[in-house]
Design a protein around this motif. Sequence first.
Motif, PDB file in Angstrom:
ATOM      1  N   LYS A  31      -5.601   3.966  -2.556  1.00  0.00           N
ATOM      2  CA  LYS A  31      -4.839   2.923  -1.873  1.00  0.00           C
ATOM      3  C   LYS A  31      -5.561   2.439  -0.615  1.00  0.00           C
ATOM      4  CE  LYS A  31      -1.158   1.605  -2.999  1.00  0.00           C
ATOM      5  NZ  LYS A  31      -0.776   0.484  -3.910  1.00  0.00           N
TER       6      LYS A  31
ATOM      7  N   GLU B 284       0.165   2.172  13.004  1.00  0.00           N
ATOM      8  CA  GLU B 284      -0.787   1.345  12.269  1.00  0.00           C
ATOM      9  C   GLU B 284      -2.209   1.505  12.800  1.00  0.00           C
ATOM     10  OE1 GLU B 284       3.243  -0.559  11.778  1.00  0.00           O
ATOM     11  OE2 GLU B 284       2.130   0.382  13.415  1.00  0.00           O
TER      12      GLU B 284
ATOM     13  N   ILE C 188      -0.285  -6.243   4.600  1.00  0.00           N
ATOM     14  CA  ILE C 188      -0.383  -4.927   3.976  1.00  0.00           C
ATOM     15  C   ILE C 188       0.799  -4.098   4.461  1.00  0.00           C
ATOM     16  CG2 ILE C 188      -1.723  -2.793   3.802  1.00  0.00           C
ATOM     17  CD1 ILE C 188      -4.247  -4.499   4.158  1.00  0.00           C
TER      18      ILE C 188
ATOM     19  N   HIS D  26      -8.542  -5.909  -0.258  1.00  0.00           N
ATOM     20  CA  HIS D  26      -7.711  -7.045   0.141  1.00  0.00           C
ATOM     21  C   HIS D  26      -8.162  -7.609   1.496  1.00  0.00           C
ATOM     22  CE1 HIS D  26      -5.012  -5.481  -3.002  1.00  0.00           C
ATOM     23  NE2 HIS D  26      -4.429  -6.667  -2.991  1.00  0.00           N
TER      24      HIS D  26
ATOM     25  N   GLU E 188      -6.727  -1.366   0.070  1.00  0.00           N
ATOM     26  CA  GLU E 188      -6.478  -2.119   1.302  1.00  0.00           C
ATOM     27  C   GLU E 188      -7.746  -2.834   1.761  1.00  0.00           C
ATOM     28  OE1 GLU E 188      -3.037   0.731   3.396  1.00  0.00           O
ATOM     29  OE2 GLU E 188      -4.920   0.279   4.445  1.00  0.00           O
ATOM     30  N   LYS E 189      -8.857  -2.113   1.751  1.00  0.00           N
ATOM     31  CA  LYS E 189     -10.122  -2.682   2.219  1.00  0.00           C
ATOM     32  C   LYS E 189     -10.562  -3.855   1.338  1.00  0.00           C
ATOM     33  CE  LYS E 189     -10.462   0.346   5.527  1.00  0.00           C
ATOM     34  NZ  LYS E 189     -10.173  -0.069   6.927  1.00  0.00           N
TER      35      LYS E 189
ATOM     36  N   SER F 107       0.862  -1.175   0.000  1.00  0.00           N
ATOM     37  CA  SER F 107       0.000   0.000   0.000  1.00  0.00           C
ATOM     38  C   SER F 107       0.899   1.226   0.000  1.00  0.00           C
ATOM     39  CB  SER F 107      -0.937  -0.023   1.204  1.00  0.00           C
ATOM     40  OG  SER F 107      -1.817   1.086   1.189  1.00  0.00           O
TER      41      SER F 107
ATOM     42  N   ILE G  41      -1.015  -5.213   9.197  1.00  0.00           N
ATOM     43  CA  ILE G  41      -0.531  -4.003   8.541  1.00  0.00           C
ATOM     44  C   ILE G  41       0.773  -3.592   9.203  1.00  0.00           C
ATOM     45  CG2 ILE G  41      -0.992  -1.556   8.058  1.00  0.00           C
ATOM     46  CD1 ILE G  41      -3.960  -2.194   8.145  1.00  0.00           C
TER      47      ILE G  41
ATOM     48  N   ARG H   4       2.878  -0.544   4.435  1.00  0.00           N
ATOM     49  CA  ARG H   4       2.837   0.895   4.188  1.00  0.00           C
ATOM     50  C   ARG H   4       4.262   1.428   4.334  1.00  0.00           C
ATOM     51  NH1 ARG H   4      -2.393   2.202   8.103  1.00  0.00           N
ATOM     52  NH2 ARG H   4      -4.031   1.488   6.656  1.00  0.00           N
TER      53      ARG H   4
ATOM     54  N   CYS I 144      -4.396 -11.059   9.190  1.00  0.00           N
ATOM     55  CA  CYS I 144      -4.250  -9.836   8.399  1.00  0.00           C
ATOM     56  C   CYS I 144      -3.446  -8.861   9.231  1.00  0.00           C
ATOM     57  CB  CYS I 144      -5.619  -9.248   8.052  1.00  0.00           C
ATOM     58  SG  CYS I 144      -5.542  -7.625   7.239  1.00  0.00           S
TER      59      CYS I 144
END
Length: 323
Positions: A139, A125, A161, A146, A143-144, A111, A223, A163, A221
């Motif tokens: 972007k 995050e 994800i 995915h 993300e949402k 992302s 980030i 960043r 999941c």
Amino acid sequence: MNYYIFGGSGFIGTHLINLLYDKFPRSGIFNLDIVENNHNDKSRFIYCDVRNKIEIDNIVVTENDVIFNFAAVHTTPGHPDFEYFETNIKGAENVTAFADQFNIEKIIFTSSIAPYGASEDVKTEETLPTPNTPYGISKLVAEKIHMAWQNKKEKERQLTILRPGVVFGKGENGNFTRLYWGIKDGKFLYPGRKDTIKACIYVKELVNFMLFRLHENKTDCEIYNCAYFPAFTIEEIAETMMKVTEIKRFIPKIPAPILKSAAVIIGNLGGKQLGIHPDRVKKLMISTNINGEKLAKSPYKFKYTFEEALEDWYADNNKKFLK
């Protein structure tokens, strides 16, 4: 196991292909992009426009394969607004549909920090995203998309994800490259301040973390802000860059109002083609204060300090320059 790299001809994709080939030379490495790169000996190029349904012929795709989704329109400013949405959102939909079709269980999605929006505040995050550009909005939506894919089978699928802050290294041709040549040619001045925070990550560090994350084999999941912790100021970056490349010079500071006015005048005279764009000048003056503490405290062990990363990049160019 096969690795499908959407957008593999780009800067990060190039380094990932090199790493995958070094570690898993017998695996299938597929670069799906609209532009072919020079990795014919390390990966197989497949023309793929992620804005359309993804179809791959003559390849056996299995649930044990892995997807890296780097495909994006990202240069900002530089594109009409609709192009960010068209590629970044439709691309996310089509890549996750491809994963659904073959029940692929692992995706790594790069992302951006753009979903946070531009401000001086530190971003973790957990920070509420407040994007203020078409790129950042697109972007965040990607993300949402995915996340929705992972949530369908959350006990079976792994989504990472990333960043990243400013990603630097050989072939970048971006912010760090421009900074180096600006310093070397005596054209870089501190834009209004020296304490602007510019979170960053070495490209080789980033792709190494991707593989580490895959091999954690978690179904979740996550980030990650990808940046050195704590983040560096523009002065620290410039001083370390000069140390590594043995440049000796004093870098003065130019008052912000003067720089902004000059950027507008030069931009109106055609300076945008030279990268002298008022929006880019404005970005230089705003911190990208991205907190990388979560990554720093994860089980992943960094392979390079910031100085070592610059030294490695310099060595990749035979210690002649940074590009």
